[in-house]
Write a protein that holds these residues in place. Structure first.
Motif, mmCIF file in Angstrom:
data_model
loop_
_atom_site.group_PDB
_atom_site.id
_atom_site.type_symbol
_atom_site.label_atom_id
_atom_site.label_comp_id
_atom_site.label_asym_id
_atom_site.label_seq_id
_atom_site.Cartn_x
_atom_site.Cartn_y
_atom_site.Cartn_z
ATOM 1 N N ASN A 156 0.791 -1.089 -0.047
ATOM 2 C CA ASN A 156 -0.034 0.096 -0.014
ATOM 3 C C ASN A 156 0.746 1.189 0.081
ATOM 4 N N LEU A 157 2.097 1.226 0.454
ATOM 5 C CA LEU A 157 3.052 2.397 0.499
ATOM 6 C C LEU A 157 3.873 2.456 -0.640
ATOM 7 N N TYR A 158 3.495 1.322 -1.551
ATOM 8 C CA TYR A 158 4.596 1.464 -3.020
ATOM 9 C C TYR A 158 3.946 2.591 -3.627
ATOM 10 N N THR A 159 4.694 2.952 -4.789
ATOM 11 C CA THR A 159 4.389 3.788 -5.876
ATOM 12 C C THR A 159 3.650 2.798 -7.056
ATOM 13 N N VAL A 160 3.482 3.462 -7.951
ATOM 14 C CA VAL A 160 2.486 2.509 -9.133
ATOM 15 C C VAL A 160 3.465 1.768 -9.634
ATOM 16 N N TRP A 161 4.843 2.385 -9.949
ATOM 17 C CA TRP A 161 5.833 1.411 -10.612
ATOM 18 C C TRP A 161 6.405 0.421 -9.734
ATOM 19 N N GLN A 162 6.548 0.745 -8.464
ATOM 20 C CA GLN A 162 6.932 -0.400 -7.469
ATOM 21 C C GLN A 162 5.774 -1.783 -7.481
ATOM 22 N N GLN A 163 4.433 -1.017 -7.618
ATOM 23 C CA GLN A 163 3.606 -2.267 -7.654
ATOM 24 C C GLN A 163 3.516 -3.177 -8.866
ATOM 25 N N VAL A 164 3.581 -2.380 -9.841
ATOM 26 C CA VAL A 164 3.736 -2.765 -11.279
ATOM 27 C C VAL A 164 4.984 -4.009 -11.081
ATOM 28 N N ALA A 165 6.053 -3.470 -10.600
ATOM 29 C CA ALA A 165 7.143 -4.589 -10.338
ATOM 30 C C ALA A 165 6.822 -5.670 -9.674
ATOM 31 N N ALA A 166 6.113 -5.491 -8.577
ATOM 32 C CA ALA A 166 5.751 -6.672 -7.455
ATOM 33 C C ALA A 166 4.635 -7.446 -8.391
ATOM 34 N N VAL A 167 3.925 -6.883 -9.314
ATOM 35 C CA VAL A 167 2.849 -7.714 -10.089
ATOM 36 C C VAL A 167 3.694 -8.425 -10.912
ATOM 37 N N PHE A 168 4.711 -8.089 -11.599
ATOM 38 C CA PHE A 168 5.416 -8.678 -12.563
ATOM 39 C C PHE A 168 6.035 -9.960 -11.978
ATOM 40 N N GLY A 169 6.729 -9.626 -10.766
ATOM 41 C CA GLY A 169 7.216 -10.799 -10.076
ATOM 42 C C GLY A 169 6.384 -11.963 -9.934
ATOM 43 N N ILE A 170 5.305 -11.580 -9.463
ATOM 44 C CA ILE A 170 4.321 -12.627 -8.959
ATOM 45 C C ILE A 170 3.867 -13.069 -10.315
ATOM 46 N N ALA A 171 3.289 -12.457 -11.324
ATOM 47 C CA ALA A 171 2.835 -13.005 -12.752
ATOM 48 C C ALA A 171 3.872 -13.928 -13.095
ATOM 49 N N ALA A 172 5.197 -13.524 -13.156
ATOM 50 C CA ALA A 172 6.250 -14.413 -13.801
ATOM 51 C C ALA A 172 6.180 -15.748 -12.971
ATOM 52 N N VAL A 173 6.250 -16.005 -11.770
ATOM 53 C CA VAL A 173 6.220 -17.227 -11.279
ATOM 54 C C VAL A 173 5.128 -18.061 -11.507
ATOM 55 N N ILE A 174 3.871 -17.199 -11.332
ATOM 56 C CA ILE A 174 2.466 -18.062 -11.640
ATOM 57 C C ILE A 174 2.632 -18.672 -13.097
ATOM 58 N N GLN A 175 2.973 -17.562 -14.082
ATOM 59 C CA GLN A 175 3.006 -18.173 -15.606
ATOM 60 C C GLN A 175 4.015 -19.474 -15.597
ATOM 61 N N LEU A 176 5.086 -19.320 -15.072
ATOM 62 C CA LEU A 176 5.974 -20.248 -14.821
ATOM 63 C C LEU A 176 5.444 -21.613 -14.440
ATOM 64 N N VAL A 177 4.917 -21.609 -13.305
ATOM 65 C CA VAL A 177 4.130 -22.507 -12.726
ATOM 66 C C VAL A 177 3.149 -23.446 -13.583
ATOM 67 N N LYS A 178 2.283 -22.136 -14.170
ATOM 68 C CA LYS A 178 1.236 -22.794 -15.042
ATOM 69 C C LYS A 178 1.874 -23.593 -16.139
ATOM 70 N N ARG A 179 2.673 -22.845 -16.964
ATOM 71 C CA ARG A 179 2.932 -23.354 -18.083
ATOM 72 C C ARG A 179 3.783 -24.653 -18.070
#
Lengths: 292, 162
Positions: B97-120
């Protein structure tokens, strides 16, 4: 605040572990291919059917609007063109009827069973499975309409695929171009049998024909009916490339499907051979008997 | 405060994510499918951060079952991915909640990367073709659409007081 945070974390971790385990068990069952999950899938898939309709609605609405706003003149012209096409088709069908009657007589001479026409059901596409490596669609007819797993799906130009999952109101169709799909075919010209595999995004290949097999570019492939899944003699595809490398034991034969896989909105599900011999009034097809 | 007040927005946002997960561009090229964001992950991550008391790993997992049948995937795969996204969001809610928009984007990128890797990887184990683009594409687009998802959902959440 910190302690509250800590306690929540302590609750979630075993839960997450449990869920991971549950997912792994479900994936294991899926991998084993025993079909225990089919009833659950069917229930869930029925529940998501409205979502599929909503996602497809832009195209439905667009077609409706085009129809609604097309001018009387255009509709008249279209109508005339369709009538003419119908007439030609009828003439063609009459000729085909004569030929198939003759064929049946010949088959009788050989003591083979006469081939019955297939009963079909028109279905409309409502979803394309969103994965570029797969070729699957969902259509708007399900088990209440008589669709069952394993039935062949065709369109006006050739074999489309086969039903792999049904719910009461929808069913999922695996296309002939999916990498996991293969269909027994026959080359019309040389009568050679082969198996046509889907290649997904890549080229679609025939399964390992020997270098001496009589196949050339432009050969038409029809379903051979071997394996008893697909009705025979429906067009499947055309051979587009043949590579004969003498150093390899097999020829590389590429084919392209004849069905309009990426453009068709309406497909025909082949429900099976029409059962005309038993009480035509109560037959599921409800089509009057016309043949002698 | 009524505990159920406005809570309906969460399932509604998931249904919208389901529609977006299968809506298609007729006649579009194949690779378009690799640019489709993982809307479910973006939505569940948002709720994990914005309303951590309203969502949990369990509800995310159950929601995932519906996504699985929708995209004809193996049951339980999307569930564990959503549960993971929700768990991370809830676990680090105060920090995010304290993150800037770009920090949040980076966080989502990291999580999405792990998730897509697991999925695939799971799909690969189930004999579905592996593709690096299918991991990279959705990861990128999910991160990029996250600010939009968060913007729209936070306005809606404020309206109905989730």
């Amino acid at each position: 605040m910190e302690s509250l945070f800590g306690s929540r974390q302590a609750q979630v971790r075993p839960l997450l572990l449990g869920l991971t385990l549950a997912s792994c068990v479900l994936l294991g069952i899926e991998k084993a291919g025993v079909g225990w999950l089919l009833p659950l899938r069917s229930v869930l898939a029925t529940a998501v059917a409205p979502v599929q309709y909503v996602a497809d609605s832009p195209y439905r609405v667009a077609r409706y609007l085009v129809e609604f706003f097309s001018t009387r003149d255009r509709l008249m012209r279209r109508n005339t063109a369709l009538e003419r096409e119908l007439l030609l088709m009828k003439a063609d069908a009459a000729r085909t009827d004569a030929i198939s009657a003759e064929n049946d007589r010949l088959r009788e001479l050989f003591n083979s069973r006469a081939r019955l026409p297939d009963d079909v059901l028109i279905a409309e596409l409502i979803e394309v499975i969103p994965d570029a490596t797969r070729r699957e669609i969902v259509v708007d007819k399900g088990s209440v309409h008589g669709v069952a797993v394993g039935q062949a799906v065709i369109d006006s130009t050739g074999v489309f695929g086969q039903v792999v999952e049904t719910t009461p109101i929808t069913s999922r169709v695996l296309l002939v171009t999916d990498p996991s799909h293969a269909i027994p075919v026959q080359v019309i010209r040389s009568k050679v049998f082969a198996i046509a595999s889907g290649g997904g995004r890549g080229p679609h290949l025939l399964d390992d024909p020997s270098v001496t097999t009589d196949i050339v570019i432009g050969d038409d492939l029809v379903s051979s009916g071997l394996g008893r899944r697909f009705p025979r003699d429906y067009p499947v595809g055309v051979v587009t490339e043949v590579v004969r490398d003498p150093t390899l034991p097999y020829a590389q034969v590429m084919w392209e499907p004849s069905a309009a896989l990426s453009r068709a909105r309406h497909v025909l599900v082949v429900l099976g051979e029409r059962r005309d011999e038993e009480q035509p009034e109560t037959g599921p097809g409800g089509v009057a008997e016309t043949e002698a | 405060m009524n505990p159920l007040h406005g809570g309906w927005l969460i399932p509604v946002s998931l249904v919208v994510a389901m529609v977006l997960a299968v809506v298609r561009v007729e006649g579009g090229p194949d690779w378009l499918a690799w640019l489709r964001p993982d809307w479910a992950v973006a939505v569940m991550f948002f709720w994990g951060v914005a309303a951590p008391s309203r969502v949990g790993a369990m509800s995310a997992w159950v929601a995932g079952l519906f996504f699985d049948v929708l995209v004809a995937g193996p049951l339980g795969l999307t569930g564990i991915c959503l549960a993971f996204a929700t768990y991370i969001a809830k676990r680090f809610e105060e920090r995010i909640n304290l993150y800037t928009v770009w920090q949040q984007v980076a966080a989502v990128f990291g999580i999405a990367a792990v998730i897509q890797l697991v999925k695939r990887t799971a799909l690969f184990l189930l004999d579905i073709e592996w593709s690096a683009w299918a991991v990279l594409g959705p990861t990128l687009t999910t991160a990029l659409v996250y600010p939009l998802v968060a913007f729209v959902l936070s306005i809606a959440a404020r309206r109905v007081q989730v």
